[in-house]
Enzyme design. Sequence first.
Site, PDB file in Angstrom:
ATOM      1  N   HIS A 279      66.257  37.822  73.780  1.00 26.03           N
ATOM      2  CA  HIS A 279      67.329  38.721  73.334  1.00 26.03           C
ATOM      3  C   HIS A 279      68.692  38.055  73.524  1.00 26.03           C
ATOM      4  O   HIS A 279      69.549  38.099  72.641  1.00 26.03           O
ATOM      5  CB  HIS A 279      67.336  40.020  74.153  1.00 26.03           C
ATOM      6  CG  HIS A 279      66.146  40.892  73.967  1.00 26.03           C
ATOM      7  ND1 HIS A 279      65.415  41.366  75.033  1.00 26.03           N
ATOM      8  CD2 HIS A 279      65.554  41.394  72.854  1.00 26.03           C
ATOM      9  CE1 HIS A 279      64.432  42.132  74.581  1.00 26.03           C
ATOM     10  NE2 HIS A 279      64.495  42.147  73.258  1.00 26.03           N
TER      11      HIS A 279
ATOM     12  N   SER B  89      59.623  42.029  75.886  1.00 24.51           N
ATOM     13  CA  SER B  89      59.841  42.824  77.095  1.00 24.51           C
ATOM     14  C   SER B  89      58.520  43.359  77.644  1.00 24.51           C
ATOM     15  O   SER B  89      58.293  43.364  78.852  1.00 24.51           O
ATOM     16  CB  SER B  89      60.787  43.991  76.797  1.00 24.51           C
ATOM     17  OG  SER B  89      62.057  43.519  76.433  1.00 24.51           O
TER      18      SER B  89
ATOM     19  N   ARG C 292      60.307  37.064  65.775  1.00 21.63           N
ATOM     20  CA  ARG C 292      59.528  36.097  66.543  1.00 21.63           C
ATOM     21  C   ARG C 292      58.391  35.516  65.725  1.00 21.63           C
ATOM     22  O   ARG C 292      58.019  34.366  65.890  1.00 21.63           O
ATOM     23  CB  ARG C 292      58.946  36.754  67.794  1.00 21.63           C
ATOM     24  CG  ARG C 292      60.000  37.168  68.795  1.00 21.63           C
ATOM     25  CD  ARG C 292      59.378  37.961  69.889  1.00 21.63           C
ATOM     26  NE  ARG C 292      58.820  39.171  69.289  1.00 21.63           N
ATOM     27  CZ  ARG C 292      58.454  40.239  69.948  1.00 21.63           C
ATOM     28  NH1 ARG C 292      58.565  40.287  71.239  1.00 21.63           N
ATOM     29  NH2 ARG C 292      57.972  41.298  69.326  1.00 21.63           N
TER      30      ARG C 292
ATOM     31  N   LYS D 178      59.248  56.880  74.288  1.00 27.20           N
ATOM     32  CA  LYS D 178      58.775  55.743  75.065  1.00 27.20           C
ATOM     33  C   LYS D 178      58.917  56.078  76.553  1.00 27.20           C
ATOM     34  O   LYS D 178      59.697  56.936  76.934  1.00 27.20           O
ATOM     35  CB  LYS D 178      59.581  54.481  74.749  1.00 27.20           C
ATOM     36  CG  LYS D 178      59.311  53.923  73.366  1.00 27.20           C
ATOM     37  CD  LYS D 178      59.981  52.585  73.206  1.00 27.20           C
ATOM     38  CE  LYS D 178      59.614  51.939  71.873  1.00 27.20           C
ATOM     39  NZ  LYS D 178      60.180  50.593  71.756  1.00 27.20           N
TER      40      LYS D 178
END
Length: 167
Positions: free
Chosen positions: A17, A133, A95, A41
């Site tokens: 990040h 993460s 990614r 979440k």
Amino acid sequence: MCRAVYPGSFDPITNGHLDIIRRGCTLFDHITVGVLNNDQKSPLFTVAERIEMIRAVVAPLAETTRTTIEVESFDGLLVDFAKRKQANCIVRGLRAVSDYEYELQMAQMNRHMQPDIETVFLMSADTYSFVSSRLVKEIFFLGRSVKQFVPPIVEARLKAKASQATA
């Protein structure tokens, strides 16, 4: 002035990040790191903790670049947040090809809702192409070091969370 929003949950912020933010500073005059407040979440860190960590890790960067970097939370639609921040770009890191399909769909929907805001994709540096993460938290809580994946302050905060959980 070219203003961008870099949104995410950042639970926690990783070196990947930070790399996107650093590279974004070469493109934009102002970057707002938007920390998503998502009740669906179950984050490890509160929004306030995530904002505090991000501010700490971007402070040195903000001092050495012409770009203004701010960090704040948001909920609701990203394009509404970007509009409130007067951003003309949304920055997203990619990614892998699997990220692209989802991000493309989101970018097209955002363009449909707010045609004057562009989405800019930045490819992850090879060094961070596998870092997320979720994986950082999993590796950490399974007892391995994550120092190569996160800034030192984040590693310290992970250790503090682990200590709180065992206390």
